[in-house]
Design a protein around this motif. Structure first.
Motif, PDB file in Angstrom:
ATOM      1  N   LEU A  19       8.129 -11.640  -1.998  1.00 37.20           N
ATOM      2  CA  LEU A  19       9.031 -12.748  -1.652  1.00 37.20           C
ATOM      3  C   LEU A  19       8.296 -13.886  -0.960  1.00 37.20           C
ATOM      4  N   ARG A  20       7.256 -13.558  -0.215  1.00 32.57           N
ATOM      5  CA  ARG A  20       6.514 -14.581   0.523  1.00 32.57           C
ATOM      6  C   ARG A  20       5.240 -14.990  -0.208  1.00 32.57           C
ATOM      7  N   GLY A  21       5.119 -14.549  -1.462  1.00 33.82           N
ATOM      8  CA  GLY A  21       4.030 -15.066  -2.301  1.00 33.82           C
ATOM      9  C   GLY A  21       2.844 -14.144  -2.483  1.00 33.82           C
ATOM     10  N   ALA A  22       2.908 -12.929  -1.923  1.00 31.42           N
ATOM     11  CA  ALA A  22       1.746 -12.044  -2.025  1.00 31.42           C
ATOM     12  C   ALA A  22       1.618 -11.429  -3.411  1.00 31.42           C
ATOM     13  N   LYS A  23       0.379 -11.080  -3.737  1.00 33.01           N
ATOM     14  CA  LYS A  23       0.116 -10.285  -4.925  1.00 33.01           C
ATOM     15  C   LYS A  23      -0.050  -8.840  -4.444  1.00 33.01           C
ATOM     16  N   ILE A  24       0.595  -7.911  -5.142  1.00 37.35           N
ATOM     17  CA  ILE A  24       0.475  -6.508  -4.737  1.00 37.35           C
ATOM     18  C   ILE A  24      -0.613  -5.846  -5.575  1.00 37.35           C
ATOM     19  N   VAL A  25      -1.548  -5.213  -4.893  1.00 32.42           N
ATOM     20  CA  VAL A  25      -2.600  -4.464  -5.577  1.00 32.42           C
ATOM     21  C   VAL A  25      -2.251  -2.984  -5.388  1.00 32.42           C
ATOM     22  N   PHE A  26      -1.847  -2.373  -6.503  1.00 30.35           N
ATOM     23  CA  PHE A  26      -1.320  -1.015  -6.405  1.00 30.35           C
ATOM     24  C   PHE A  26      -2.404   0.046  -6.391  1.00 30.35           C
ATOM     25  N   ALA A  27      -2.207   1.043  -5.525  1.00 30.88           N
ATOM     26  CA  ALA A  27      -3.120   2.178  -5.432  1.00 30.88           C
ATOM     27  C   ALA A  27      -2.436   3.416  -6.004  1.00 30.88           C
ATOM     28  N   ASP A  28      -3.239   4.392  -6.375  1.00 32.33           N
ATOM     29  CA  ASP A  28      -2.699   5.616  -6.948  1.00 32.33           C
ATOM     30  C   ASP A  28      -2.280   6.590  -5.840  1.00 32.33           C
ATOM     31  N   SER A  29      -1.519   7.606  -6.245  1.00 36.59           N
ATOM     32  CA  SER A  29      -1.157   8.700  -5.348  1.00 36.59           C
ATOM     33  C   SER A  29      -2.283   9.727  -5.360  1.00 36.59           C
ATOM     34  N   THR A  30      -2.202  10.691  -4.441  1.00 40.31           N
ATOM     35  CA  THR A  30      -3.202  11.758  -4.467  1.00 40.31           C
ATOM     36  C   THR A  30      -2.783  12.812  -5.505  1.00 40.31           C
ATOM     37  N   LYS A  31      -3.732  13.678  -5.805  1.00 37.62           N
ATOM     38  CA  LYS A  31      -3.490  14.706  -6.812  1.00 37.62           C
ATOM     39  C   LYS A  31      -2.422  15.693  -6.346  1.00 37.62           C
ATOM     40  N   LEU A  32      -2.423  15.982  -5.044  1.00 35.04           N
ATOM     41  CA  LEU A  32      -1.547  17.037  -4.528  1.00 35.04           C
ATOM     42  C   LEU A  32      -0.258  16.524  -3.908  1.00 35.04           C
ATOM     43  N   HIS A  33      -0.197  15.223  -3.638  1.00 30.64           N
ATOM     44  CA  HIS A  33       0.969  14.683  -2.937  1.00 30.64           C
ATOM     45  C   HIS A  33       1.211  13.240  -3.385  1.00 30.64           C
ATOM     46  N   PRO A  34       2.485  12.825  -3.495  1.00 32.42           N
ATOM     47  CA  PRO A  34       2.771  11.444  -3.929  1.00 32.42           C
ATOM     48  C   PRO A  34       2.234  10.352  -2.993  1.00 32.42           C
ATOM     49  N   ASN A  35       1.793  10.699  -1.787  1.00 38.14           N
ATOM     50  CA  ASN A  35       1.257   9.675  -0.876  1.00 38.14           C
ATOM     51  C   ASN A  35       0.051   8.943  -1.456  1.00 38.14           C
ATOM     52  N   ILE A  36      -0.185   7.749  -0.917  1.00 37.09           N
ATOM     53  CA  ILE A  36      -1.313   6.914  -1.363  1.00 37.09           C
ATOM     54  C   ILE A  36      -2.634   7.671  -1.187  1.00 37.09           C
ATOM     55  N   ASP A  37      -3.492   7.564  -2.192  1.00 34.09           N
ATOM     56  CA  ASP A  37      -4.820   8.168  -2.108  1.00 34.09           C
ATOM     57  C   ASP A  37      -5.705   7.226  -1.299  1.00 34.09           C
ATOM     58  N   VAL A  38      -5.906   7.579  -0.025  1.00 29.91           N
ATOM     59  CA  VAL A  38      -6.609   6.659   0.884  1.00 29.91           C
ATOM     60  C   VAL A  38      -8.059   6.434   0.457  1.00 29.91           C
TER      61      VAL A  38
END
Ligand SMILES: *Cc1c(COP(=O)(O)O)cnc(C)c1O
Length: 374
Positions: free
Chosen positions: A90-109
């Motif tokens: 909404l404020r103009g940002a571009k989202i750079v998407f990261a994948d989830s981890t193999k074992l859990h839907p959380n972001i793969d840090v």
């Protein structure tokens, strides 16, 4: 029919709503809002807690506070709800998407650092199902590159990362009290400000861009328009419902954890035999029993299981469609494959879990899942 969710009514919700009506003050920031603010600040050591009308709105406040501008980049998981990122778009940002981890839907840090450019401004982490992301690594990356961290803790009330409450670790954290969460108010949310630099401006943005909060504290004689903002504060009716729930936080959490454990014990042998995967809780994380899910082998099997449960009058539901493949964002995405986000999109099935769910119901659901596989 066993529904997927049923909003909880625990104790004094209606009494407190009545009290709010009788008090003659229904707009925001009255007695009940103040009790809720104090609860979050004391219980979870939050510098400044501000109720909002939703978690989405809390994230919009965060986006304004970070001063997101057109061209800025924000790194976020693809497997999440739109509200984790839409406030930045909404404020103009571009989202750079990261994948989830193999074992859990959380972001793969471990994939975050390679996504950073000189335009990156913030990292959004989402504690899926109330289970903490690996925050030490996120903090290390953010410090190294001078980035802000926003925690979407919509599902993560009363859950911890190595003893730290989720939502209190990043520069800001956001919570949801939508009727599907552990603690509810119908619709509602909260912005936790953990970085002092944002406190003064947060009150102004939340009050339509005015210094009304300072005026009510007697710090200024008149209040007026001093910044951009919107109407982000909930009415006392919402806070009254919420306060009755917060008073019963322990009771709600204990019950939900008991139900969650029943699911786990009742299905774990099938998971060990490889029929499906069950939620994994890393050693640094606690489980707040927000959600119980199974991860099927593929989309086809999930559809069959869901259908089987529906025939037995049990409503199980899938969850997110990876945002990098969403109708709105797919043409804006940079084309990278995110295989684990796709895996959860296709195969994750959530089972009913809510405060009023009975032990009998859970046993029936477990039996029906077992019957499908055995
Ligand atoms: C529920 C949820 C939201 C949105 O919360 P609202 O209070 O409905 O705006 C945002 N992010 C995640 C991860 C959620 O689960």
């Amino acid at each position: 029919m066993i529904p997927f969710n049923k909003p909880a009514l625990i104790g004094k919700e209606l009494k407190y709503i009545r009290a709010a009506v009788d008090s003659g003050k229904l707009s925001g920031d009255g007695v009940f809002s103040s009790k809720c603010h104090q609860f979050f600040e004391e219980e979870y050591h939050i510098s400044k807690a501000l109720l909002t009308t939703s978690c989405t709105d809390a994230l919009e406040m965060a986006s304004i506070l970070l001063d997101i501008q057109s061209g800025d980049e924000v790194i976020a998981p693809s497997y999440t709800f739109v509200s984790s990122v839409n406030p930045f778009v909404l404020r103009g940002a571009k989202i750079v998407f990261a994948d989830s981890t193999k074992l859990h839907p959380n972001i793969d840090v471990d994939t975050i650092e390679e996504l950073i450019t000189d335009k990156t401004k913030a990292i959004v982490v989402v504690h899926y199902a109330g289970i903490a992301c690996d925050m030490a690594k996120v903090i290390k990356i953010a410090e190294k590159h001078g980035l802000y961290i926003i925690e979407d803790a919509a599902q993560a009330i009363d859950s911890y990362y190595n003893g730290l409450a989720l939502g209190t670790i990043g520069d800001m954290g956001t919570f949801s009290f939508h009727e599907t969460k552990n603690i509810i108010a119908g619709e509602g949310g909260l912005l936790a400000i953990n970085n002092q630099e944002f406190i003064d401006r947060s009150e102004i943005i939340r009050e339509k861009g005015t210094n009304r909060s300072a005026f009510f504290r007697g710090e200024v004689d008149k209040y007026g328009w001093v910044d951009i903002g919107s109407s982000f504060l909930p009415s006392e009716l919402v806070s009254a419902y919420l306060w009755a729930q917060l008073e019963n936080l322990e009771k709600i959490q204990t019950k939900r954890k008991m139900l969650w454990d029943l699911y786990f014990t009742g299905l774990n042998d099938l998971s060990l035999e490889g029929y499906f995967e069950l939620p994994q809780i890393p050693s640094f994380a606690t489980n707040n029993a927000h959600m119980f899910y199974v991860i099927c082998k593929n989309a086809k099997e999930r559809t069959s299981l869901k259908k089987h449960l529906l025939q037995k009058e049990i409503l199980a539901v899938s969850h997110y469609i990876s945002l990098h493949k969403s109708e709105f964002y797919k043409s804006r995405h940079d084309g990278r494959e995110l295989p684990f986000a796709d895996k959860y999109t296709d195969s994750l099935l959530r089972l009913p879990l809510f405060y009023d769910l009975s032990v009998n119901d859970i046993q029936k659901i477990i039996e029906c899942v077992r019957e499908f596989y055995l």
